[in-house]
Design a protein around this motif. Structure first.
Motif, PDB file in Angstrom:
ATOM      1  N   LYS A  30       4.192  -5.022  -4.427  1.00  0.00           N
ATOM      2  CA  LYS A  30       2.876  -4.409  -4.232  1.00  0.00           C
ATOM      3  C   LYS A  30       2.102  -5.064  -3.094  1.00  0.00           C
ATOM      4  O   LYS A  30       1.215  -4.448  -2.505  1.00  0.00           O
ATOM      5  CB  LYS A  30       2.059  -4.492  -5.514  1.00  0.00           C
ATOM      6  CG  LYS A  30       2.591  -3.638  -6.633  1.00  0.00           C
ATOM      7  CD  LYS A  30       1.776  -3.871  -7.896  1.00  0.00           C
ATOM      8  CE  LYS A  30       2.394  -3.212  -9.091  1.00  0.00           C
ATOM      9  NZ  LYS A  30       1.648  -3.512 -10.331  1.00  0.00           N
ATOM     10  N   PHE A  33       3.477  -3.889   2.812  1.00  0.00           N
ATOM     11  CA  PHE A  33       3.432  -2.564   3.392  1.00  0.00           C
ATOM     12  C   PHE A  33       4.897  -2.239   3.705  1.00  0.00           C
ATOM     13  O   PHE A  33       5.574  -3.034   4.346  1.00  0.00           O
ATOM     14  CB  PHE A  33       2.568  -2.629   4.658  1.00  0.00           C
ATOM     15  CG  PHE A  33       2.671  -1.455   5.566  1.00  0.00           C
ATOM     16  CD1 PHE A  33       1.892  -0.342   5.342  1.00  0.00           C
ATOM     17  CD2 PHE A  33       3.519  -1.466   6.656  1.00  0.00           C
ATOM     18  CE1 PHE A  33       1.970   0.744   6.190  1.00  0.00           C
ATOM     19  CE2 PHE A  33       3.605  -0.387   7.505  1.00  0.00           C
ATOM     20  CZ  PHE A  33       2.813   0.724   7.269  1.00  0.00           C
ATOM     21  N   VAL A  47       2.569   2.390   0.750  1.00  0.00           N
ATOM     22  CA  VAL A  47       1.501   1.410   0.623  1.00  0.00           C
ATOM     23  C   VAL A  47       0.995   1.507  -0.808  1.00  0.00           C
ATOM     24  O   VAL A  47       0.590   2.576  -1.254  1.00  0.00           O
ATOM     25  CB  VAL A  47       0.353   1.688   1.609  1.00  0.00           C
ATOM     26  CG1 VAL A  47      -0.768   0.674   1.419  1.00  0.00           C
ATOM     27  CG2 VAL A  47       0.845   1.674   3.036  1.00  0.00           C
ATOM     28  N   PHE A  48       1.057   0.397  -1.533  1.00  0.00           N
ATOM     29  CA  PHE A  48       0.600   0.404  -2.916  1.00  0.00           C
ATOM     30  C   PHE A  48      -0.913   0.242  -2.944  1.00  0.00           C
ATOM     31  O   PHE A  48      -1.458  -0.726  -2.427  1.00  0.00           O
ATOM     32  CB  PHE A  48       1.299  -0.695  -3.718  1.00  0.00           C
ATOM     33  CG  PHE A  48       2.746  -0.397  -3.936  1.00  0.00           C
ATOM     34  CD1 PHE A  48       3.140   0.431  -4.970  1.00  0.00           C
ATOM     35  CD2 PHE A  48       3.719  -0.903  -3.097  1.00  0.00           C
ATOM     36  CE1 PHE A  48       4.474   0.737  -5.185  1.00  0.00           C
ATOM     37  CE2 PHE A  48       5.055  -0.606  -3.289  1.00  0.00           C
ATOM     38  CZ  PHE A  48       5.430   0.217  -4.342  1.00  0.00           C
ATOM     39  N   ASN A  49      -1.577   1.236  -3.540  1.00  0.00           N
ATOM     40  CA  ASN A  49      -3.034   1.231  -3.674  1.00  0.00           C
ATOM     41  C   ASN A  49      -3.383   1.956  -4.966  1.00  0.00           C
ATOM     42  O   ASN A  49      -2.531   2.089  -5.852  1.00  0.00           O
ATOM     43  CB  ASN A  49      -3.691   1.885  -2.448  1.00  0.00           C
ATOM     44  CG  ASN A  49      -3.169   3.298  -2.206  1.00  0.00           C
ATOM     45  OD1 ASN A  49      -2.781   4.007  -3.130  1.00  0.00           O
ATOM     46  ND2 ASN A  49      -3.166   3.712  -0.954  1.00  0.00           N
ATOM     47  N   GLU A  50      -4.599   2.453  -5.087  1.00  0.00           N
ATOM     48  CA  GLU A  50      -4.998   3.121  -6.326  1.00  0.00           C
ATOM     49  C   GLU A  50      -4.254   4.437  -6.562  1.00  0.00           C
ATOM     50  O   GLU A  50      -4.178   4.914  -7.687  1.00  0.00           O
ATOM     51  CB  GLU A  50      -6.516   3.355  -6.364  1.00  0.00           C
ATOM     52  CG  GLU A  50      -7.049   4.265  -5.286  1.00  0.00           C
ATOM     53  CD  GLU A  50      -7.348   3.555  -3.969  1.00  0.00           C
ATOM     54  OE1 GLU A  50      -7.626   4.256  -2.991  1.00  0.00           O
ATOM     55  OE2 GLU A  50      -7.284   2.318  -3.905  1.00  0.00           O
ATOM     56  N   ASN A  51      -3.675   5.031  -5.518  1.00  0.00           N
ATOM     57  CA  ASN A  51      -2.922   6.278  -5.662  1.00  0.00           C
ATOM     58  C   ASN A  51      -1.423   6.066  -5.809  1.00  0.00           C
ATOM     59  O   ASN A  51      -0.703   6.978  -6.200  1.00  0.00           O
ATOM     60  CB  ASN A  51      -3.172   7.199  -4.460  1.00  0.00           C
ATOM     61  CG  ASN A  51      -4.609   7.618  -4.357  1.00  0.00           C
ATOM     62  OD1 ASN A  51      -5.273   7.840  -5.363  1.00  0.00           O
ATOM     63  ND2 ASN A  51      -5.112   7.704  -3.143  1.00  0.00           N
ATOM     64  N   THR A  52      -0.936   4.880  -5.464  1.00  0.00           N
ATOM     65  CA  THR A  52       0.486   4.573  -5.521  1.00  0.00           C
ATOM     66  C   THR A  52       0.687   3.393  -6.464  1.00  0.00           C
ATOM     67  O   THR A  52       0.210   2.298  -6.204  1.00  0.00           O
ATOM     68  CB  THR A  52       1.029   4.225  -4.123  1.00  0.00           C
ATOM     69  OG1 THR A  52       0.636   5.246  -3.211  1.00  0.00           O
ATOM     70  CG2 THR A  52       2.533   4.124  -4.131  1.00  0.00           C
ATOM     71  N   LEU A  53       1.416   3.632  -7.548  1.00  0.00           N
ATOM     72  CA  LEU A  53       1.621   2.615  -8.583  1.00  0.00           C
ATOM     73  C   LEU A  53       3.106   2.313  -8.747  1.00  0.00           C
ATOM     74  O   LEU A  53       3.958   3.150  -8.452  1.00  0.00           O
ATOM     75  CB  LEU A  53       1.057   3.100  -9.917  1.00  0.00           C
ATOM     76  CG  LEU A  53      -0.411   3.516  -9.928  1.00  0.00           C
ATOM     77  CD1 LEU A  53      -0.751   4.158 -11.258  1.00  0.00           C
ATOM     78  CD2 LEU A  53      -1.297   2.324  -9.663  1.00  0.00           C
ATOM     79  N   ASN A  62       0.045   9.518  -7.022  1.00  0.00           N
ATOM     80  CA  ASN A  62      -0.904  10.413  -7.707  1.00  0.00           C
ATOM     81  C   ASN A  62      -0.389  10.819  -9.084  1.00  0.00           C
ATOM     82  O   ASN A  62      -0.380  11.998  -9.435  1.00  0.00           O
ATOM     83  CB  ASN A  62      -1.216  11.637  -6.849  1.00  0.00           C
ATOM     84  CG  ASN A  62      -1.925  11.270  -5.566  1.00  0.00           C
ATOM     85  OD1 ASN A  62      -2.783  10.401  -5.559  1.00  0.00           O
ATOM     86  ND2 ASN A  62      -1.541  11.907  -4.482  1.00  0.00           N
TER      87      ASN A  62
END
Length: 101
Positions: A30, A33, A47-53, A62
Motif C-alpha cells: 500500500k 505507487f 495507487v492505493f487510496n480511499e478508492n483502491t483497497l 471502488n
C-alpha cells in the motif's frame, strides 16, 4: 590456498545473498505507487487510496474486485514487484507485472 578458500567463501556467500528474497506485507504494498511493466488489461498504474483497497491479496477498485496478487517479490538483486491477475475481465488469462515506484 587461504586466498582461494576466502574467494570461494565470498562467492558462495554472494550467491546466497543474490538468491535471497523476502515477501512484501500488505502495508508495504500500500505504501508504493505501482507502474505496469507487463500489461494484462488492468491499466498503467495502481495507487492505493480511499478508492483502491487491498484485502487478502485481492485489489478492490471502488468496492469491485479489480485484480488478485499472485506473487510478491522484493529481491536483493531486482526491483520490488507484484504479479497480478486480471479480475475485471476473466477472459484475459495473462499476469500483469507491476513495479514499485
Amino acid at each position: 590456498m587461504k586466498k582461494i578458500m576466502v574467494l570461494i567463501s565470498f562467492l558462495l556467500l554472494s550467491q546466497w545473498c543474490v538468491s535471497c528474497k523476502k515477501t512484501l506485507t500488505d502495508e508495504q504494498i500500500k505504501g508504493y505507487f505501482w507502474k505496469c511493466g507487463e500489461p494484462c488489461g488492468l491499466g498503467d498504474v495502481i495507487v492505493f487510496n480511499e478508492n483502491t483497497l487491498l484485502r487478502n491479496d485481492t485489489i478492490f477498485l471502488n468496492q469491485i474486485p479489480y485484480g488478485k496478487i499472485v506473487k510478491r517479490t522484493n529481491k536483493f538483486d531486482e526491483d520490488t514487484k507484484i504479479s497480478v491477475v486480471n479480475l475485471e475481465n476473466p477472459v484475459i488469462k495473462d499476469t500483469c507485472i507491476f513495479h514499485a515506484k
